[in-house]
Design a protein around this motif. Sequence first.
Motif, PDB file in Angstrom:
ATOM      1  N   MET B 123       1.049 -62.942 -56.749  1.00 34.98           N
ATOM      2  CA  MET B 123      -0.088 -62.100 -56.382  1.00 34.98           C
ATOM      3  C   MET B 123      -1.047 -61.861 -57.539  1.00 34.98           C
ATOM      4  O   MET B 123      -2.207 -61.533 -57.327  1.00 34.98           O
ATOM      5  CB  MET B 123       0.430 -60.763 -55.858  1.00 34.98           C
ATOM      6  N   ARG B 124      -0.560 -61.995 -58.786  1.00 34.31           N
ATOM      7  CA  ARG B 124      -1.469 -61.691 -59.899  1.00 34.31           C
ATOM      8  C   ARG B 124      -2.638 -62.662 -59.919  1.00 34.31           C
ATOM      9  O   ARG B 124      -3.664 -62.389 -60.506  1.00 34.31           O
ATOM     10  CB  ARG B 124      -0.717 -61.707 -61.212  1.00 34.31           C
ATOM     11  N   ARG B 125      -2.475 -63.826 -59.236  1.00 31.71           N
ATOM     12  CA  ARG B 125      -3.585 -64.772 -59.162  1.00 31.71           C
ATOM     13  C   ARG B 125      -4.808 -64.143 -58.505  1.00 31.71           C
ATOM     14  O   ARG B 125      -5.917 -64.628 -58.639  1.00 31.71           O
ATOM     15  CB  ARG B 125      -3.191 -66.024 -58.380  1.00 31.71           C
ATOM     16  N   LEU B 126      -4.579 -63.068 -57.749  1.00 32.07           N
ATOM     17  CA  LEU B 126      -5.714 -62.350 -57.160  1.00 32.07           C
ATOM     18  C   LEU B 126      -6.645 -61.848 -58.255  1.00 32.07           C
ATOM     19  O   LEU B 126      -7.843 -61.666 -58.024  1.00 32.07           O
ATOM     20  CB  LEU B 126      -5.208 -61.164 -56.324  1.00 32.07           C
ATOM     21  N   GLY B 127      -6.099 -61.639 -59.452  1.00 33.08           N
ATOM     22  CA  GLY B 127      -6.920 -61.193 -60.576  1.00 33.08           C
ATOM     23  C   GLY B 127      -7.996 -62.208 -60.896  1.00 33.08           C
ATOM     24  O   GLY B 127      -9.166 -61.872 -61.099  1.00 33.08           O
ATOM     25  N   ARG B 128      -7.609 -63.499 -60.908  1.00 28.55           N
ATOM     26  CA  ARG B 128      -8.589 -64.540 -61.208  1.00 28.55           C
ATOM     27  C   ARG B 128      -9.597 -64.679 -60.065  1.00 28.55           C
ATOM     28  O   ARG B 128     -10.801 -64.862 -60.297  1.00 28.55           O
ATOM     29  CB  ARG B 128      -7.909 -65.886 -61.463  1.00 28.55           C
ATOM     30  N   MET B 129      -9.119 -64.553 -58.839  1.00 23.27           N
ATOM     31  CA  MET B 129     -10.037 -64.684 -57.708  1.00 23.27           C
ATOM     32  C   MET B 129     -11.060 -63.541 -57.706  1.00 23.27           C
ATOM     33  O   MET B 129     -12.240 -63.759 -57.426  1.00 23.27           O
ATOM     34  CB  MET B 129      -9.254 -64.715 -56.400  1.00 23.27           C
ATOM     35  N   THR B 130     -10.596 -62.359 -58.049  1.00 22.63           N
ATOM     36  CA  THR B 130     -11.512 -61.216 -58.135  1.00 22.63           C
ATOM     37  C   THR B 130     -12.569 -61.455 -59.209  1.00 22.63           C
ATOM     38  O   THR B 130     -13.767 -61.219 -59.003  1.00 22.63           O
ATOM     39  CB  THR B 130     -10.722 -59.941 -58.497  1.00 22.63           C
ATOM     40  N   GLN B 131     -12.090 -61.943 -60.335  1.00 28.32           N
ATOM     41  CA  GLN B 131     -13.015 -62.249 -61.432  1.00 28.32           C
ATOM     42  C   GLN B 131     -14.055 -63.261 -60.956  1.00 28.32           C
ATOM     43  O   GLN B 131     -15.259 -63.092 -61.174  1.00 28.32           O
ATOM     44  CB  GLN B 131     -12.206 -62.786 -62.623  1.00 28.32           C
ATOM     45  N   GLY B 132     -13.605 -64.328 -60.282  1.00 26.43           N
ATOM     46  CA  GLY B 132     -14.529 -65.354 -59.793  1.00 26.43           C
ATOM     47  C   GLY B 132     -15.557 -64.767 -58.837  1.00 26.43           C
ATOM     48  O   GLY B 132     -16.756 -65.058 -58.927  1.00 26.43           O
ATOM     49  N   LEU B 133     -15.059 -63.908 -57.960  1.00 27.65           N
ATOM     50  CA  LEU B 133     -15.946 -63.308 -56.952  1.00 27.65           C
ATOM     51  C   LEU B 133     -17.015 -62.426 -57.607  1.00 27.65           C
ATOM     52  O   LEU B 133     -18.214 -62.534 -57.311  1.00 27.65           O
ATOM     53  CB  LEU B 133     -15.090 -62.475 -55.993  1.00 27.65           C
ATOM     54  N   LEU B 134     -16.575 -61.579 -58.540  1.00 26.12           N
ATOM     55  CA  LEU B 134     -17.522 -60.685 -59.226  1.00 26.12           C
ATOM     56  C   LEU B 134     -18.569 -61.486 -59.997  1.00 26.12           C
ATOM     57  O   LEU B 134     -19.765 -61.179 -59.950  1.00 26.12           O
ATOM     58  CB  LEU B 134     -16.772 -59.749 -60.182  1.00 26.12           C
ATOM     59  N   MET B 135     -18.095 -62.525 -60.686  1.00 28.01           N
ATOM     60  CA  MET B 135     -19.020 -63.304 -61.489  1.00 28.01           C
ATOM     61  C   MET B 135     -19.961 -64.125 -60.609  1.00 28.01           C
ATOM     62  O   MET B 135     -21.084 -64.438 -61.006  1.00 28.01           O
ATOM     63  CB  MET B 135     -18.246 -64.214 -62.461  1.00 28.01           C
ATOM     64  N   PHE B 136     -19.495 -64.474 -59.423  1.00 26.64           N
ATOM     65  CA  PHE B 136     -20.365 -65.182 -58.480  1.00 26.64           C
ATOM     66  C   PHE B 136     -21.539 -64.274 -58.104  1.00 26.64           C
ATOM     67  O   PHE B 136     -22.703 -64.695 -58.120  1.00 26.64           O
ATOM     68  CB  PHE B 136     -19.568 -65.570 -57.231  1.00 26.64           C
ATOM     69  N   LEU B 137     -21.240 -63.024 -57.824  1.00 25.04           N
ATOM     70  CA  LEU B 137     -22.301 -62.066 -57.479  1.00 25.04           C
ATOM     71  C   LEU B 137     -23.242 -61.865 -58.670  1.00 25.04           C
ATOM     72  O   LEU B 137     -24.469 -61.821 -58.508  1.00 25.04           O
ATOM     73  CB  LEU B 137     -21.680 -60.725 -57.052  1.00 25.04           C
ATOM     74  N   PHE B 138     -22.648 -61.795 -59.857  1.00 24.97           N
ATOM     75  CA  PHE B 138     -23.471 -61.622 -61.059  1.00 24.97           C
ATOM     76  C   PHE B 138     -24.381 -62.838 -61.256  1.00 24.97           C
ATOM     77  O   PHE B 138     -25.566 -62.703 -61.595  1.00 24.97           O
ATOM     78  CB  PHE B 138     -22.559 -61.406 -62.267  1.00 24.97           C
ATOM     79  N   ALA B 139     -23.829 -64.033 -61.030  1.00 29.75           N
ATOM     80  CA  ALA B 139     -24.618 -65.257 -61.201  1.00 29.75           C
ATOM     81  C   ALA B 139     -25.774 -65.283 -60.201  1.00 29.75           C
ATOM     82  O   ALA B 139     -26.894 -65.703 -60.543  1.00 29.75           O
ATOM     83  CB  ALA B 139     -23.731 -66.484 -61.016  1.00 29.75           C
ATOM     84  N   LEU B 140     -25.516 -64.823 -58.980  1.00 30.39           N
ATOM     85  CA  LEU B 140     -26.598 -64.756 -57.979  1.00 30.39           C
ATOM     86  C   LEU B 140     -27.718 -63.849 -58.476  1.00 30.39           C
ATOM     87  O   LEU B 140     -28.905 -64.124 -58.294  1.00 30.39           O
ATOM     88  CB  LEU B 140     -26.062 -64.234 -56.645  1.00 30.39           C
ATOM     89  N   HIS B 141     -27.340 -62.794 -59.146  1.00 28.40           N
ATOM     90  CA  HIS B 141     -28.306 -61.862 -59.708  1.00 28.40           C
ATOM     91  C   HIS B 141     -29.148 -62.560 -60.786  1.00 28.40           C
ATOM     92  O   HIS B 141     -30.346 -62.299 -60.929  1.00 28.40           O
ATOM     93  CB  HIS B 141     -27.539 -60.664 -60.275  1.00 28.40           C
ATOM     94  N   LEU B 142     -28.511 -63.471 -61.537  1.00 30.16           N
ATOM     95  CA  LEU B 142     -29.241 -64.218 -62.573  1.00 30.16           C
ATOM     96  C   LEU B 142     -30.104 -65.324 -61.966  1.00 30.16           C
ATOM     97  O   LEU B 142     -30.901 -65.948 -62.663  1.00 30.16           O
ATOM     98  CB  LEU B 142     -28.253 -64.854 -63.568  1.00 30.16           C
ATOM     99  N   LEU B 143     -29.871 -65.650 -60.699  1.00 28.17           N
ATOM    100  CA  LEU B 143     -30.587 -66.759 -60.044  1.00 28.17           C
ATOM    101  C   LEU B 143     -31.386 -66.238 -58.848  1.00 28.17           C
ATOM    102  O   LEU B 143     -31.097 -66.595 -57.713  1.00 28.17           O
ATOM    103  CB  LEU B 143     -29.584 -67.808 -59.549  1.00 28.17           C
ATOM    104  N   PRO B 144     -32.406 -65.409 -59.105  1.00 26.13           N
ATOM    105  CA  PRO B 144     -33.123 -64.814 -57.980  1.00 26.13           C
ATOM    106  C   PRO B 144     -33.843 -65.857 -57.135  1.00 26.13           C
ATOM    107  O   PRO B 144     -34.075 -65.636 -55.951  1.00 26.13           O
ATOM    108  CB  PRO B 144     -34.126 -63.862 -58.656  1.00 26.13           C
ATOM    109  N   ALA B 145     -34.128 -67.016 -57.718  1.00 25.53           N
ATOM    110  CA  ALA B 145     -34.907 -68.016 -56.985  1.00 25.53           C
ATOM    111  C   ALA B 145     -34.044 -68.888 -56.082  1.00 25.53           C
ATOM    112  O   ALA B 145     -34.561 -69.683 -55.297  1.00 25.53           O
ATOM    113  CB  ALA B 145     -35.671 -68.907 -57.965  1.00 25.53           C
TER     114      ALA B 145
END
Lengths: 356, 275
Positions: B123-145
């Motif tokens: 289950m600790r692998r959920l830690g990496r998936m959470t990280q990926g998900l959060l950073m995906f949202l952050f990356a979208l924020h960096l890519l407004p176009a």
Amino acid sequence: MAAKTTTMIETHDLSKAFRIAKRRPGLFGGMRSIVDPEMRTVSAVRDLNILVERGEMIGLIGPNGAGKSTTIKMLTGVLVPSSGKVTVAGFDPHRQRRALASHIGVVFGQKTQLWWDLPLIDSLLLLRHLYHVPAERHAENLAHMRAMLDLDEFIHTPVRQLSLGQRMRGDLAAALLHDPELLYLDEPTIGLDVVAKARIREFLLEINRTRGVTVLLTTHDMDDVEALCPRMMIVDHGRKLFDGPVTGIRERFGGERTLIAQIDPADLATLPRGGENQPIIEGLPAGVRQVPAESPQVALAFTRDALPAHELVAWLGARIRLRDVTFEEPDIEDMIRHIYEDGLLLKEEEEAVSVG
Amino acid sequence: MITGITGIISDLSLYRRLIGMQLRTQVQYKVNLAVDIFTYFLVTMLEYMVIFLYFNTFQTLLGWHVGEVALLGAVVSFTFGLAELFGSGLDSFSEIIRRGEFDRILLRPVGALMQVASNEFRMRRLGRMTQGLLMFLFALHLLPALHWTFAKLLMLVFGIASGATIFVAVLLLGATLCFWTVETTELANILTYGGREVMSWPLSVYNRAFQSIFLFVVPLAFGLYMPVCYLLGRPQPLGLPDAAAFLSPLAAALFAAVAYVFWRFGVRRYQSAGG
Ligand SMILES: Nc1ncnc2c1ncn2[C@@H]1O[C@H](COP(=O)(O)OP(=O)(O)O)[C@@H](O)[C@H]1O
Ligand SMILES: [Mg+2]
């Protein structure tokens, strides 16, 4: 559906040789061992012929490394034989492993199939789905096992907290919930105390009698075989040395039994002393010899044809006062040594040749 | 046909039950589990920060902007976490072999691979998936176009599914090696962790031979990187056409099939353990 014959297990010159790669250390050593292995061969089972009828209870006995577990693994399909033929319940075990699996139950004395961290009941319930047992049938069998093996006192305890005897009872139940026709037990009594052993033996006799389950068990404990099996096979170094009835087996191959006598301290002082200050019994009857023992005990080894046990006790009791006597039966190692030393194996083979 | 389908359904329900056994074991230690997941989240987050360190000094990387690399890294991270989660049992297969537990697996009338795959569920692998998900949202924020279309969304799903399948297949290959020797578990780790690292950067930073290996031999780039290029609107590696990214599930299926055949071969020549 395999045709119902009266034969449960049949092997013909069944053999298994392991090719063992000598391992080299480290990552590159490991890779080299795959590409360019240095091999050594171990013959674990050699030309084994077994015929077991339905409903039989048969013991496979032999010292450590004799090839008992390897034989079981071939009879279940886990291991592919190096040569020879094998049929179990009408299946070719290795080629039809999964089909055969529903028809057999297997218990390994040293390894549990139960989920270690969860209550016993969780494993027993899950097994219904692993074996696709109809719900009603499973409930019936589970109730039966709970009663017969007294599982209720610990069925909600995590398996890791069970005693060895309790765990073995759990494993037996687990192996039987899918109504196997054949039960393999690999060293089922290893490490158990006398009470736990007796209880497991009783249970095995019961399921053999009431459910007609064929049982093949391996052990290196003669007592298991004597308590359970009308018939046994002795194996050593992968070969079958003997195959026949258990009654009278100790008389035939038994070699020497040992009488251990606890001597009254007052009488002990009167006995002459030999090497290492051991008390000596003089004028022993023919066929009896003294073997070293812890004082105040005296140990006498004797063959069955020398004289009956009670006569030896009487003979000794007439000379010194005895506090207690016990007998030690020869173990499987003694018996095998005896089989080799007296050429008994050879005789059996000659008989086989003259018959065949 | 019908029996085939009911077979798959019953296998899936058994898989769920077997995973359920693992979960029940883990939730006995709720605090441990929470700490484990959070620690893994932090570790993977630190790993990921390398991207921002690089872009602290440089504006672009071979024409890629920080948001693009961040999005690539996030998708790779999430995909890898997913594969690690579902491949836990394969990852620890050497332990199953070493402890002689594979004998027991073969003694049951259900598929060996399913039992191995469900033997563990970290289950600790959920830690990496959470990280990926959060950073995906952050990356979208960096890519407004970034302009989303249905095709791009589909491609995101393709990339994650194909990439995870290929990572799991690599774990399966590593597990299969254990039939010969249990001392080469590092080999699969090099491919999985290495593959994740390699995939996290624009493929053109590597030489052509290396790119070809990850496109056509261990097709992580085909399955995962090409779909990400598609949705970012970046050119495909080695001049491949943009539409080739739609073939990513095919590449994954092929690679997984090869791994499965190899596994079956290994099972058949399994020699058990002494004792
Ligand atoms: N998987 C294996 N690989 C290599 N050698 C093995 C393996 N299993 C058993 N052996 C060897 O085969 C011989 C017989 O072993 P085994 O069948 O376990 O004997 P037993 O169960 O009678 O003690 C031993 O010498 C053992 O070391
Ligand atoms: Mg053994």
